[in-house]
Scaffold this active site. Structure first.
Site, PDB file in Angstrom:
ATOM      1  CG  ASP A  18      -1.567   1.079   1.389  1.00 41.75           C
ATOM      2  OD1 ASP A  18      -2.712   1.493   0.356  1.00 41.75           O
ATOM      3  OD2 ASP A  18      -1.845   2.098   2.044  1.00 41.75           O
ATOM      4  CE1 TYR A  68       0.596   8.006   3.032  1.00 47.31           C
ATOM      5  CE2 TYR A  68       1.222   5.583   2.483  1.00 47.31           C
ATOM      6  CZ  TYR A  68       0.079   6.304   2.727  1.00 47.31           C
ATOM      7  OH  TYR A  68      -1.031   5.230   3.282  1.00 47.31           O
ATOM      8  CE  LYS A 115      -4.032   5.231   0.395  1.00 49.13           C
ATOM      9  NZ  LYS A 115      -2.171   4.352   0.836  1.00 49.13           N
ATOM     10  CG  HIS A 165      -4.424  10.240   0.654  1.00 43.22           C
ATOM     11  ND1 HIS A 165      -2.856   9.704   0.602  1.00 43.22           N
ATOM     12  CD2 HIS A 165      -4.253   9.084   2.288  1.00 43.22           C
ATOM     13  CE1 HIS A 165      -2.688   8.792   1.334  1.00 43.22           C
ATOM     14  NE2 HIS A 165      -3.496   9.157   2.685  1.00 43.22           N
TER      15      HIS A 165
END
Length: 311
Positions: free
Chosen positions: A45, A50, A79, A112
């Site tokens: 994931d 990130y 996302k 997201h």
């Protein structure tokens, strides 16, 4: 060892345990992903936000090159970040993630959050600029990238009941998942029942109450120290983390715990050789206190803030 899979509403299959990748960078996340694939993970994931997809991609490429896995063995998620909600930005964003991950397609691409932000040079907490761009329009653009084959499945994250309903009212392609924070302190029972009634799979993030986050919030309880989890763990000769994750699996959820330690990764996926009783399940569920670790407090005034209602 590998995790079993569940069938999504578009007939694609998702492994019920995946590796979370937030908050780890550089060589550390590259090694963590390599280790996870070596111990049996097939679901990773990821997210643009990130800021580590390039290093995740290095790991994926290496494990395909050395013959450990084929691309078709893996289920890879990214996302769409909040600054890319406008229709013309969605394809740009997914192609950026695909380039960084060194992939031709994603197995799952997720919005997201329902909250759009304006694009600016800094997205620090002090400099967030909200946009009222409607996530329903974003969903239509998500459908477009799915039709192009850039994502085999598309879904949601952090959407509340009414927001999901609005998407469903306009959707040509149904969302396959909603990713939400879920753990024994936040059981999300009503959200899970609602999503399952609509054929939407729930993915649980923060399933162990984010131990490193809790360490910086010492006034919050530590899930893995809970007496009931430790008692049940002793009964089955398992760890408290394995008990908490097994509780989620038996509720029909997918979990994406994060760990950079190979032994803990192996532990987190080693939850398919035992089954909790109804009494065990009920005792763990009784820990619920509606504690939300990730409440996005800095965005409470956003017109599409998702956590102001009951669920």
């Amino acid at each position: 060892m590998s995790a079993p899979t569940l069938t999504l509403n578009d007939r694609n299959r998702i492994p019920v345990v995946g590796l979370g990748t937030s908050g780890v960078y550089g060589d550390a996340i590259t090694q963590a992903v390599k280790d996870a694939i070596d111990v049996g993970y097939r679901h990773i994931d990821c997210a643009y936000a990130y800021k580590n997809e390039r290093n995740v991609g290095i790991a994926i490429k290496a494990k395909i090159a050395d013959g450990t896995v084929k691309r078709s063995d893996l289920f890879l998620t990214s996302k769409l970040w909040c600054t890319f909600h406008r229709a013309e930005s969605v394809e740009v964003a997914i192609r950026k993630s695909l380039t960084d991950l060194q992939l031709d397609y994603l197995d799952l691409y997720v919005i997201h959050s329902p909250m759009a932000f304006k694009i600016n040079e800094s997205q620090s907490k002090e400099n967030l600029e909200f946009s009222d761009y409607d996530y329903v329009l974003t969903w239509k653009a998500m459908e477009a990238v799915a039709k192009k084959g850039l994502a085999w499945s598309i879904g949601l994250s952090n959407f509340n009941k009414r927001q999901i309903e609005r998407v469903l009212e306009r959707a040509e392609i149904l969302p396959v998942v909603n990713q939400v924070e879920c753990h024994p302190y936040l059981t999300q029972t009503e959200m899970i029942q609602f999503c399952h009634s609509k054929g939407i799979q729930v993915i649980s993030y923060c399933p162990l109450v984010s131990p490193e986050r809790m360490g910086s919030n010492k006034h919050l309880p530590k899930l893995l120290n809970e007496k009931i989890l430790n008692e049940i763990a002793e009964k089955y000769s398992k760890s408290p983390a394995q008990i908490a994750l097994r509780w989620q699996i038996q509720r029909g959820l997918v979990v994406i715990p994060k760990s950079v330690h190979k032994n803990r990764q192996r532990e987190n996926i080693g939850i398919f050789d035992f089954e909790l009783t109804k009494n065990d399940m009920d005792a763990i569920s009784a820990l619920n206190s509606n504690l939300k670790v990730f409440n996005f407090a800095d965005t409470r005034t956003h017109p599409f803030y998702p956590f102001s209602g009951k669920y």
